[in-house]
Design a protein around this motif. Structure first.
Motif, PDB file in Angstrom:
ATOM      1  N   THR A 136       0.509  -1.060   0.232  1.00 42.84           N
ATOM      2  CA  THR A 136       0.327  -0.434   0.276  1.00 42.84           C
ATOM      3  C   THR A 136       0.892   1.153   0.065  1.00 42.84           C
ATOM      4  O   THR A 136       1.986   1.588   0.489  1.00 42.84           O
ATOM      5  N   ALA A 137       0.365   2.419  -0.470  1.00 44.07           N
ATOM      6  CA  ALA A 137       1.125   3.580  -0.451  1.00 44.07           C
ATOM      7  C   ALA A 137      -0.180   5.077   0.072  1.00 44.07           C
ATOM      8  O   ALA A 137      -1.309   4.701  -0.286  1.00 44.07           O
ATOM      9  N   GLU A 138      -0.129   5.177   0.864  1.00 44.04           N
ATOM     10  CA  GLU A 138      -0.922   6.211   2.170  1.00 44.04           C
ATOM     11  C   GLU A 138      -0.888   7.028   0.781  1.00 44.04           C
ATOM     12  O   GLU A 138       0.239   7.702  -0.389  1.00 44.04           O
ATOM     13  N   ILE A 139      -2.278   7.962  -0.066  1.00 44.90           N
ATOM     14  CA  ILE A 139      -2.439   8.550  -0.852  1.00 44.90           C
ATOM     15  C   ILE A 139      -3.273   9.981  -0.718  1.00 44.90           C
ATOM     16  O   ILE A 139      -3.904   9.675   0.379  1.00 44.90           O
ATOM     17  N   ALA A 140      -3.084  11.280  -1.201  1.00 45.71           N
ATOM     18  CA  ALA A 140      -4.270  12.649  -0.721  1.00 45.71           C
ATOM     19  C   ALA A 140      -5.019  12.175  -2.044  1.00 45.71           C
ATOM     20  O   ALA A 140      -5.077  11.770  -2.840  1.00 45.71           O
ATOM     21  N   THR A 141      -6.266  13.857  -1.162  1.00 42.98           N
ATOM     22  CA  THR A 141      -6.749  13.493  -2.592  1.00 42.98           C
ATOM     23  C   THR A 141      -6.506  14.090  -3.092  1.00 42.98           C
ATOM     24  O   THR A 141      -5.434  15.303  -3.040  1.00 42.98           O
ATOM     25  N   GLY A 142      -6.991  13.676  -4.417  1.00 44.65           N
ATOM     26  CA  GLY A 142      -6.349  14.768  -5.743  1.00 44.65           C
ATOM     27  C   GLY A 142      -5.264  13.897  -6.473  1.00 44.65           C
ATOM     28  O   GLY A 142      -4.425  13.799  -7.204  1.00 44.65           O
ATOM     29  N   ALA A 143      -5.014  13.262  -5.592  1.00 47.87           N
ATOM     30  CA  ALA A 143      -3.678  12.689  -6.082  1.00 47.87           C
ATOM     31  C   ALA A 143      -3.273  11.628  -7.259  1.00 47.87           C
ATOM     32  O   ALA A 143      -4.650  10.662  -7.158  1.00 47.87           O
ATOM     33  N   MET A 144      -2.757  11.171  -8.012  1.00 45.76           N
ATOM     34  CA  MET A 144      -2.984  10.173  -8.812  1.00 45.76           C
ATOM     35  C   MET A 144      -2.701   8.930  -8.200  1.00 45.76           C
ATOM     36  O   MET A 144      -2.249   8.308  -7.342  1.00 45.76           O
ATOM     37  N   VAL A 145      -3.350   7.927  -9.080  1.00 46.29           N
ATOM     38  CA  VAL A 145      -4.064   6.330  -8.283  1.00 46.29           C
ATOM     39  C   VAL A 145      -2.547   5.915  -8.987  1.00 46.29           C
ATOM     40  O   VAL A 145      -1.993   5.742 -10.003  1.00 46.29           O
ATOM     41  N   PRO A 146      -2.029   4.996  -7.875  1.00 46.09           N
ATOM     42  CA  PRO A 146      -0.707   4.375  -8.675  1.00 46.09           C
ATOM     43  C   PRO A 146      -1.719   3.528  -9.864  1.00 46.09           C
ATOM     44  O   PRO A 146      -2.611   2.231  -8.901  1.00 46.09           O
ATOM     45  N   GLU A 147      -0.739   2.166 -10.665  1.00 44.82           N
ATOM     46  CA  GLU A 147      -1.235   1.541 -11.537  1.00 44.82           C
ATOM     47  C   GLU A 147      -1.078   0.598  -9.911  1.00 44.82           C
ATOM     48  O   GLU A 147       0.003  -0.077  -9.616  1.00 44.82           O
ATOM     49  N   GLY A 148      -1.886  -0.491 -10.650  1.00 39.73           N
ATOM     50  CA  GLY A 148      -1.854  -1.704  -9.914  1.00 39.73           C
ATOM     51  C   GLY A 148      -2.476  -1.659  -7.857  1.00 39.73           C
ATOM     52  O   GLY A 148      -3.159  -2.267  -8.435  1.00 39.73           O
ATOM     53  N   THR A 149      -3.443  -0.612  -7.967  1.00 38.37           N
ATOM     54  CA  THR A 149      -4.363  -0.364  -6.937  1.00 38.37           C
ATOM     55  C   THR A 149      -5.807  -1.385  -7.348  1.00 38.37           C
ATOM     56  O   THR A 149      -6.254  -0.704  -8.828  1.00 38.37           O
ATOM     57  N   THR A 150      -6.228  -1.623  -6.338  1.00 37.35           N
ATOM     58  CA  THR A 150      -7.147  -2.399  -6.085  1.00 37.35           C
ATOM     59  C   THR A 150      -8.152  -2.240  -5.095  1.00 37.35           C
ATOM     60  O   THR A 150      -9.257  -1.963  -5.456  1.00 37.35           O
ATOM     61  N   ALA A 151      -8.056  -0.480  -4.214  1.00 38.80           N
ATOM     62  CA  ALA A 151      -8.488  -0.264  -3.999  1.00 38.80           C
ATOM     63  C   ALA A 151      -8.397   0.774  -2.825  1.00 38.80           C
ATOM     64  O   ALA A 151      -7.167   0.658  -3.150  1.00 38.80           O
ATOM     65  N   ILE A 152      -8.836   1.610  -2.119  1.00 43.84           N
ATOM     66  CA  ILE A 152      -8.159   3.200  -1.550  1.00 43.84           C
ATOM     67  C   ILE A 152      -9.092   2.479  -0.416  1.00 43.84           C
ATOM     68  O   ILE A 152     -10.852   2.885  -0.467  1.00 43.84           O
ATOM     69  N   LEU A 153      -8.390   2.659   0.948  1.00 48.02           N
ATOM     70  CA  LEU A 153      -8.905   2.931   1.997  1.00 48.02           C
ATOM     71  C   LEU A 153      -8.538   3.858   3.331  1.00 48.02           C
ATOM     72  O   LEU A 153      -8.004   4.388   2.559  1.00 48.02           O
ATOM     73  N   ARG A 154     -10.357   4.145   3.529  1.00 50.82           N
ATOM     74  CA  ARG A 154      -9.867   5.783   3.728  1.00 50.82           C
ATOM     75  C   ARG A 154      -9.501   5.488   4.669  1.00 50.82           C
ATOM     76  O   ARG A 154      -9.298   4.715   5.881  1.00 50.82           O
ATOM     77  N   ILE A 155      -8.436   6.906   4.961  1.00 51.66           N
ATOM     78  CA  ILE A 155      -7.478   7.314   6.306  1.00 51.66           C
ATOM     79  C   ILE A 155      -8.235   7.259   7.856  1.00 51.66           C
ATOM     80  O   ILE A 155      -7.950   6.056   8.813  1.00 51.66           O
ATOM     81  N   GLU A 156      -9.378   7.185   8.098  1.00 48.43           N
ATOM     82  CA  GLU A 156     -10.512   7.612   9.305  1.00 48.43           C
ATOM     83  C   GLU A 156     -10.837   5.967   8.965  1.00 48.43           C
ATOM     84  O   GLU A 156     -11.549   5.579  10.254  1.00 48.43           O
ATOM     85  N   GLU A 157     -10.989   5.155   8.374  1.00 47.55           N
ATOM     86  CA  GLU A 157     -11.539   3.766   8.278  1.00 47.55           C
ATOM     87  C   GLU A 157     -10.436   2.817   8.378  1.00 47.55           C
ATOM     88  O   GLU A 157     -10.874   1.452   8.833  1.00 47.55           O
ATOM     89  N   SER A 158      -8.697   3.324   8.904  1.00 46.00           N
ATOM     90  CA  SER A 158      -8.079   1.944   8.961  1.00 46.00           C
ATOM     91  C   SER A 158      -7.073   2.062   9.935  1.00 46.00           C
ATOM     92  O   SER A 158      -7.409   3.350  11.252  1.00 46.00           O
ATOM     93  N   THR A 159      -6.421   1.122  10.182  1.00 46.91           N
ATOM     94  CA  THR A 159      -6.043   0.570  12.133  1.00 46.91           C
ATOM     95  C   THR A 159      -4.536   0.537  10.938  1.00 46.91           C
ATOM     96  O   THR A 159      -4.117  -0.138  10.160  1.00 46.91           O
ATOM     97  N   ARG A 160      -3.433   0.461  12.325  1.00 46.13           N
ATOM     98  CA  ARG A 160      -2.092   0.404  12.356  1.00 46.13           C
ATOM     99  C   ARG A 160      -1.941  -1.792  12.857  1.00 46.13           C
ATOM    100  O   ARG A 160      -2.444  -1.431  14.268  1.00 46.13           O
ATOM    101  N   THR A 161      -1.522  -2.590  12.367  1.00 42.40           N
ATOM    102  CA  THR A 161      -0.926  -3.765  13.232  1.00 42.40           C
ATOM    103  C   THR A 161       0.392  -2.915  14.020  1.00 42.40           C
ATOM    104  O   THR A 161       1.380  -2.098  13.944  1.00 42.40           O
ATOM    105  N   ALA A 162       0.633  -4.173  14.568  1.00 41.54           N
ATOM    106  CA  ALA A 162       1.884  -3.899  15.560  1.00 41.54           C
ATOM    107  C   ALA A 162       3.176  -3.953  15.095  1.00 41.54           C
ATOM    108  O   ALA A 162       4.490  -2.931  15.250  1.00 41.54           O
ATOM    109  N   ASP A 163       3.388  -4.417  13.366  1.00 44.26           N
ATOM    110  CA  ASP A 163       4.512  -4.853  12.976  1.00 44.26           C
ATOM    111  C   ASP A 163       4.353  -3.347  12.101  1.00 44.26           C
ATOM    112  O   ASP A 163       5.123  -3.374  11.314  1.00 44.26           O
ATOM    113  N   GLY A 164       3.390  -2.374  11.921  1.00 43.54           N
ATOM    114  CA  GLY A 164       3.525  -1.398  11.640  1.00 43.54           C
ATOM    115  C   GLY A 164       2.459  -1.683   9.647  1.00 43.54           C
ATOM    116  O   GLY A 164       2.384  -0.373   9.041  1.00 43.54           O
ATOM    117  N   ARG A 165       1.746  -2.486   9.920  1.00 41.94           N
ATOM    118  CA  ARG A 165       0.860  -2.816   8.266  1.00 41.94           C
ATOM    119  C   ARG A 165      -0.556  -1.787   8.752  1.00 41.94           C
ATOM    120  O   ARG A 165      -0.768  -1.838   9.778  1.00 41.94           O
TER     121      ARG A 165
END
Length: 419
Positions: free
Chosen positions: A101-130
């Protein structure tokens, strides 16, 4: 043509007045036939002009897949390993492997290979940083061409340019717009009895149209400089001819006030005859404002100019502006014929027999009703100052409470919406 011959020609019996709707159609047609040339204007200088050609897109809009939210561009199933960050204004590397995954800002170009975008407010970080979370089922980005495809016509020629259109043009990649040149207008004030300053008195009246008409013309999109207003012009035929010649040298439209009848000091008709003008409209069956006219002059090189003869009474002059000048200028700008809105009469308005009656009204916008105003004599301006426009009462009719009638709005600043 000598002044004597011109004066004699002007005394020939005039044709019957044109119907109000017919006159509007006629002057619009001659204006459109003489539409002003197209010029290129920077976007910042295009407001209030008219498109001379359709507005089309230079690229797809958007031009590339664009994120609609702040979040994470992900590939495959999560949790995802963070491999980068995508900001607006950059071309990102592709997401090459599932689980990244790559962090993405509103209005930024979506990277090739992206299958979905996860909203920042609906995400969490795991203990290993994922990054973990569940993307929404609908895509969170805009596809290329979602709004428009390259070369697609978005807005037709003849559309007035306003801030919204300027923004659309910029988003399509335009730096300039091809628009109709703004018409150049002048005003000649006729009448030795007029005062240009101070209060009226001793048989002389204050000129109210010299400062008024240029303001209305500017609201119709005309260019009127201070030295384009001349008068009072002396009540002689040579003075009228000279003033008209001088104004027509630069102007596309010359408006005159007063002198539209055939009295002993009404020299407009013989002056037009001496200049070789032909009438588009010579008097209109409308009250107030009956003795209005529009004449056309064509140079040897084909250049067309117009003279609008406005009655000397102030309200009648404004009736002539909305009746003849407004549709003429719409034609010169290549705009469609103005479509009149309608409103419901809140009070009765009398008809004027075989004439169209343009009755000053105030509009209750919340209720959509038109209310007649007081102080509406053809020489009065008090009613006009509190009005929004004119209710149109057609010949042979009168306006009853509850009737739906057309409305002629008073001109506003470019870009303003009247009703």
């Amino acid at each position: 043509m000598s002044t004597e011959t011109a004066a004699a020609a002007a005394q020939v019996a005039a044709p019957p007045p044109a119907g109000w709707e017919e006159a509007r159609s006629r002057v619009y047609a001659v204006g459109l036939a003489a539409a002003l040339p197209a010029v290129e204007r920077p976007l910042g200088d295009a407001d209030g002009h008219t498109l001379a050609e359709p507005l089309t897109t230079r690229t797809d809009l958007p031009a590339f897949p664009t994120s609609s939210v702040d979040g994470w561009a992900v590939r495959g199933d999560g949790p995802w390993q963070v491999v980068g960050r995508v900001l607006a204004g950059h071309t990102p590397p592709p997401l090459a492997a599932d689980g990244t995954t790559a962090e993405i800002a509103t209005g930024a170009m979506v990277p090739e290979g992206t299958t979905a975008i996860l909203r920042i407010e609906e995400s969490t970080r795991t203990a290993d940083g994922r990054v973990a979370g569940t993307p929404r089922p609908t895509p969170e980005w805009r596809e290329p061409g979602e709004e428009a495809y390259a070369g697609e016509e978005l807005v037709p020629a003849g559309t007035p340019v306003d801030p919204a259109l300027i923004g659309l043009a910029a988003s399509c990649g335009h730096d300039t717009l091809r628009v109709r040149r703004a018409p150049r207008a002048a005003l000649l004030v006729f009448g030795d009895e007029l005062l240009t300053s101070g209060p009226p008195g001793a048989g002389r009246v204050r000129d109210a149209l010299g400062p008024t008409v240029p303001a209305w013309l500017r609201r119709y999109g005309c260019q009127v400089r201070p030295d384009d207003v001349v008068g009072p012009v002396a009540d002689t035929l040579p003075a009228h001819v000279a003033a008209l010649r001088g104004a027509l040298a630069d102007a596309d439209l010359v408006c005159t006030t007063g002198g539209t009848m055939h009295g002993p000091v009404d020299h407009l008709h013989p002056a037009l005859a001496e200049l070789g003008a032909d009438y588009v409209v010579n008097t209109v069956a409308v009250r107030p404002g009956f003795p209005m006219l529009l004449a056309r002059l064509v140079d040897g090189d084909g250049r067309v100019r117009f003279v609008a003869g406005l009655p000397g009474n102030p309200q009648s002059a404004v009736v002539a502006l909305v009746s003849l000048v407004a549709p003429l200028l719409a034609g010169l700008a290549g705009r469609p014929m103005p479509v009149l809105p309608q409103a419901t009469l809140a009070e009765p308005i009398p008809g004027r027999g075989d004439y169209t009656h343009l009755a000053l009204v105030r509009l209750d916008r919340a209720a959509g009703t038109a209310h007649p105003v007081r102080h509406v004599g053809s020489a009065m301006l008090r009613g006009l100052a509190g009005a929004d426009g004119f209710a149109v009462i057609r010949p042979g009719t009168s306006g009853a409470v509850g009737d739906r009638v057309p409305l002629v709005p008073l001109p506003l600043l470019p870009g303003e919406r009247a009703w």
